[in-house]
Design a protein around this motif. Structure first.
Motif, PDB file in Angstrom:
ATOM      1  N   LYS A   1       0.837  -1.204   0.000  1.00 37.63           N
ATOM      2  CA  LYS A   1       0.000   0.000   0.000  1.00 37.63           C
ATOM      3  C   LYS A   1       0.872   1.254   0.000  1.00 37.63           C
ATOM      4  N   PRO A   2       1.592   1.506  -1.085  1.00 32.18           N
ATOM      5  CA  PRO A   2       2.424   2.722  -1.137  1.00 32.18           C
ATOM      6  C   PRO A   2       1.575   3.970  -1.362  1.00 32.18           C
ATOM      7  N   SER A   3       2.001   5.077  -0.790  1.00 34.44           N
ATOM      8  CA  SER A   3       1.333   6.353  -1.004  1.00 34.44           C
ATOM      9  C   SER A   3       1.974   7.071  -2.190  1.00 34.44           C
ATOM     10  N   PRO A   4       1.300   8.080  -2.768  1.00 32.29           N
ATOM     11  CA  PRO A   4       1.921   8.814  -3.884  1.00 32.29           C
ATOM     12  C   PRO A   4       3.258   9.446  -3.518  1.00 32.29           C
ATOM     13  N   LEU A   5       3.414   9.833  -2.247  1.00 26.74           N
ATOM     14  CA  LEU A   5       4.670  10.443  -1.836  1.00 26.74           C
ATOM     15  C   LEU A   5       5.816   9.446  -1.841  1.00 26.74           C
ATOM     16  N   HIS A   6       5.513   8.169  -1.605  1.00 23.22           N
ATOM     17  CA  HIS A   6       6.576   7.162  -1.618  1.00 23.22           C
ATOM     18  C   HIS A   6       7.234   7.068  -2.999  1.00 23.22           C
ATOM     19  N   LEU A   7       6.440   7.339  -4.036  1.00 19.81           N
ATOM     20  CA  LEU A   7       7.002   7.268  -5.386  1.00 19.81           C
ATOM     21  C   LEU A   7       7.964   8.420  -5.671  1.00 19.81           C
ATOM     22  N   LEU A   8       7.944   9.456  -4.829  1.00 20.78           N
ATOM     23  CA  LEU A   8       8.851  10.585  -5.001  1.00 20.78           C
ATOM     24  C   LEU A   8      10.169  10.389  -4.269  1.00 20.78           C
ATOM     25  N   LEU A   9      10.268   9.354  -3.448  1.00 19.36           N
ATOM     26  CA  LEU A   9      11.492   9.134  -2.683  1.00 19.36           C
ATOM     27  C   LEU A   9      12.610   8.634  -3.598  1.00 19.36           C
TER      28      LEU A   9
ATOM     29  N   LYS B   1      20.049   0.731   6.109  1.00 18.29           N
ATOM     30  CA  LYS B   1      21.026   1.735   5.688  1.00 18.29           C
ATOM     31  C   LYS B   1      20.556   2.493   4.451  1.00 18.29           C
ATOM     32  N   LEU B   2      19.881   1.803   3.546  1.00 18.46           N
ATOM     33  CA  LEU B   2      19.341   2.490   2.366  1.00 18.46           C
ATOM     34  C   LEU B   2      18.235   3.470   2.754  1.00 18.46           C
ATOM     35  N   LYS B   3      17.430   3.106   3.756  1.00 17.63           N
ATOM     36  CA  LYS B   3      16.410   4.053   4.244  1.00 17.63           C
ATOM     37  C   LYS B   3      17.087   5.253   4.925  1.00 17.63           C
ATOM     38  N   LYS B   4      18.181   5.009   5.642  1.00 20.56           N
ATOM     39  CA  LYS B   4      18.937   6.117   6.220  1.00 20.56           C
ATOM     40  C   LYS B   4      19.469   7.037   5.128  1.00 20.56           C
ATOM     41  N   LEU B   5      19.935   6.443   4.031  1.00 17.46           N
ATOM     42  CA  LEU B   5      20.424   7.251   2.917  1.00 17.46           C
ATOM     43  C   LEU B   5      19.289   8.077   2.313  1.00 17.46           C
ATOM     44  N   GLN B   6      18.104   7.485   2.183  1.00 19.66           N
ATOM     45  CA  GLN B   6      16.942   8.249   1.724  1.00 19.66           C
ATOM     46  C   GLN B   6      16.691   9.452   2.629  1.00 19.66           C
ATOM     47  N   TYR B   7      16.732   9.211   3.921  1.00 19.08           N
ATOM     48  CA  TYR B   7      16.509  10.291   4.898  1.00 19.08           C
ATOM     49  C   TYR B   7      17.531  11.414   4.700  1.00 19.08           C
ATOM     50  N   GLN B   8      18.804  11.049   4.568  1.00 13.98           N
ATOM     51  CA  GLN B   8      19.850  12.062   4.418  1.00 13.98           C
ATOM     52  C   GLN B   8      19.707  12.819   3.103  1.00 13.98           C
ATOM     53  N   ILE B   9      19.358  12.138   2.013  1.00 12.85           N
ATOM     54  CA  ILE B   9      19.207  12.816   0.719  1.00 12.85           C
ATOM     55  C   ILE B   9      18.074  13.833   0.775  1.00 12.85           C
ATOM     56  N   ILE B  10      16.935  13.432   1.334  1.00 15.98           N
ATOM     57  CA  ILE B  10      15.791  14.355   1.410  1.00 15.98           C
ATOM     58  C   ILE B  10      16.117  15.518   2.335  1.00 15.98           C
TER      59      ILE B  10
ATOM     60  N   PHE C   1       9.701  14.455   3.783  1.00 17.63           N
ATOM     61  CA  PHE C   1      10.530  14.357   4.985  1.00 17.63           C
ATOM     62  C   PHE C   1       9.717  13.830   6.169  1.00 17.63           C
ATOM     63  N   THR C   2       8.489  14.293   6.278  1.00 16.97           N
ATOM     64  CA  THR C   2       7.614  13.754   7.326  1.00 16.97           C
ATOM     65  C   THR C   2       7.366  12.264   7.119  1.00 16.97           C
ATOM     66  N   LEU C   3       7.193  11.876   5.855  1.00 13.03           N
ATOM     67  CA  LEU C   3       6.956  10.461   5.542  1.00 13.03           C
ATOM     68  C   LEU C   3       8.187   9.610   5.844  1.00 13.03           C
ATOM     69  N   ILE C   4       9.370  10.078   5.455  1.00 13.36           N
ATOM     70  CA  ILE C   4      10.584   9.276   5.660  1.00 13.36           C
ATOM     71  C   ILE C   4      10.921   9.179   7.146  1.00 13.36           C
TER      72      ILE C   4
END
Length: 585
Positions: free
Chosen positions: A244-252, A392-401, A522-525
């Motif tokens: 159940k991905p949200s539209p914002l997940h596709l922007l990550l 770690k990949l989710k951490k990288l997503q957080y840092q990029i955003i 950023f709120t989502l991540i």
């Protein structure tokens, strides 16, 4: 497209269509032929007579009488035969180190069966809650692949590895070897199901429940939700519910490498959480570093014990043959003297026979209580690396955003400051022009000169254009405006003071929209990181507890097997010593 449908790893083999047990594609582990040994020599007491040890594993439908071999023991001798060795070695725990409170699912049988689509395959009978369901190895494999994609933050238990097709040609195959592979798979697949059942996220999942339910066809399960609606990349979906991905997940951002990850940067985790993850990662790495050489040593020791048991078997046969030869050539006059010697020789052969049988059982124990569990733990440790990599990949997503958001906000601030500075500079110039007549006169003269030059240039260009294109004369002069030159480079790459006021305003408006989307992402991540940290930490901690408990159980089972082996060998040689000591010189 369903990547799990119509799996053919067991069907495209050279024995397809024959009566060989490998015709359905049974596979072994990738380490080689010496990963499998016979189930062991198990002797049973029947009416207190000497029975023969079964040195081979029978194929389905083969009578027990066809697989026995004699060890040359004289049943008329009143001495205690080797069959009386303690059955604790043969009947001990052979679960391969499974925790007893987790063994709620069993696989008692395996054999050839025909699926609803007419294919012949090796089916494994699963017993669970009083029901039976037959599943193929390929279905176990696709179940695990589905769980990995459905639960990216959970350490999924391993299954026996596939057998490369080339090994069908390189390794000699037989019914006995096929049966060894089936026996190992039965143990390992039962361990897989019980380990899955012990994890609440897997036990409560609809896909795992359907796998254990005989009312569901696994092929239909693979072609239906939630499996068919899984995203191609779990980084672009909620970590605890990827269907159940949200539209914002596709922007990550969907990063595949950790080269840009800054381990010292903030990533949405507390210092306490980072400390726990660092401790767990180091602890698991230390386990792996210790168990990898141990696994090789265990395989070597098993092969050495197998060679030793073969020597015991050969020696026992020789001694038994010598004892029988003495009985044949003995005359009636020397029978009284020769018989005790013959009995003593036979007792020594009996001691070697006991060593042989107990060593074969010990070899089986080395496989089931040490080697297979160690291999399983190593696979668990490899699986834990997948969970750590996902985090770690989710951490990288957080840092990029976070970095992108900071850059956009800094750009907006820079544009606004430049705009404000230019306004102040213009106001200061106007104020100075009003206060200084000389400057005002110069500015007025400059503006008049520019106006005359522009008027002359426009008139000249208009006349020349009309001469070349008479059709343009019908258009009024006021409607013929020169186009404003466009910048080829992105305005975000240009220094703010080099942009016009309209360009700065346009970029500020565009950046405000980007910042709004980035704040939502950023709120989502941050929410995703919190879920990933909690779920991964719980799963990795449970894995460490499981490995510690299983390791303690493995050592206890191995100690019991060694004590039983030593006790039986010692008893056999003590009895032989007593008989030999009674021989009169």
């Amino acid at each position: 497209m369903n990547i799990f449908a119509d799996s053919e790893e067991e069907d495209n083999n050279p024995f397809s269509g024959t009566n060989h047990l490998y015709a359905s594609g049974i596979a072994g582990v990738a380490d080689g032929e010496d990963d499998f040994i016979p189930r062991g020599i198990f002797v049973e007491e029947e009416e207190e007579k000497v029975s023969e040890a079964d040195s081979s594993v029978l194929s389905p439908g083969q009578d027990d009488e066809g697989g026995d071999e004699s060890f040359g023991v004289n049943s008329n001798v009143p001495f205690e035969p080797y069959v009386s060795l303690s059955m604790s070695m043969a009947n001990g725990n052979a679960s391969g180190g499974l925790l007893e409170d987790e063994s709620v699912i069993s696989i008692p049988e395996a054999g050839d069966y025909k699926d609803p689509w007419g294919k012949h395959a090796i089916g494994y009978v699963i017993k669970y809650q009083g029901r039976e369901i037959i599943r193929r190895y390929s279905e176990f494999d696709t179940l695990r692949q589905s769980l990995v994609r459905l639960l990216p933050t959970i350490v999924i238990p391993p299954i026996p590895s596939k057998h490369p097709l080339i090994k069908y040609f390189l390794s000699p195959l037989s019914v006995e070897n096929d049966s060894k592979i089936i026996e190992k798979r039965k143990r390992m697949l039962a361990s897989f199901l019980n380990n899955c059942y012990a994890i609440c996220e897997i036990r409560d999942h609809i896909v795992f429940a359907k796998f254990l339910n005989p009312e569901y066809s696994w092929k239909n399960v693979l072609n239906s939700p939630p499996i068919v609606i899984l995203p191609m990349n779990n980084l672009l979906a909620p970590p605890l519910n990827p269907t159940k991905p949200s539209p914002l997940h596709l922007l990550l951002p969907a990063q595949t490498a950790l080269s840009r990850l800054d381990p010292k940067a903030h990533n949405g985790s507390s210092i306490e959480q980072e400390t726990k993850f660092a401790h767990l990662e180091g602890y698991l790495a230390k386990y792996k570093h210790s168990l990898q050489p141990l696994h090789k040593i265990l395989r070597q020791h098993r092969l050495h014990f197998r060679s030793l048991s073969s020597l015991f078997s050969e020696l026992g046969a020789y001694y038994n043959a010598v004892s029988l030869e003495g009985n044949v050539i003995t005359s009636k006059l020397s029978a009284a003297q020769i018989r005790p010697l013959s009995n003593g020789i036979e007792k020594i052969g009996h001691g070697f026979d006991v060593n042989y049988v107990s060593s074969e059982i010990l070899v089986e124990k080395l496989l089931t209580v040490l080697e297979e569990p160690v291999s399983e733990i190593l696979q668990f440790l490899e699986e834990s690396q997948r969970v750590l990599l996902f985090r770690k990949l989710k951490k990288l997503q957080y840092q990029i955003i976070e970095n992108t958001l900071a850059k956009r906000e800094a750009r907006i601030k820079s544009l606004k400051e430049t705009q404000h500075q230019l306004q102040r500079l213009e106001e200061a110039l106007l104020q100075n022009a009003r206060e200084s007549p000389t400057i005002a006169k110069a500015v007025k003269h400059r503006e008049s000169s520019n106006l005359c030059e522009n008027t002359t240039q426009i008139t000249s260009e208009t006349t020349q254009s009309e001469q070349q294109n008479p059709q343009l004369n019908t258009q009024p002069p006021k409607q013929r405006k020169r186009d404003k030159p466009k910048r080829s480079a992105r305005s975000i790459d240009i220094e703010p003071h080099l942009l016009t006021e309209d360009e700065r305003q346009e970029e500020i408006q565009r950046l405000y929209k980007e910042v709004e989307k980035l704040n939502d992402c950023f709120t989502l991540i941050k929410k995703d990181m919190n879920e990933v940290n909690q779920s991964s930490l719980r799963s990795l901690s449970a894995l460490v507890d499981y490995i510690d408990k299983k390791w303690a159980l493995m050592l206890k089972d191995f100690t019991k097997a060694m004590i039983c082996w030593l006790r039986e060998c010692l008893n056999a040689w003590q009895n032989a010593k007593q008989v030999v000591s009674n021989i009169e010189s």
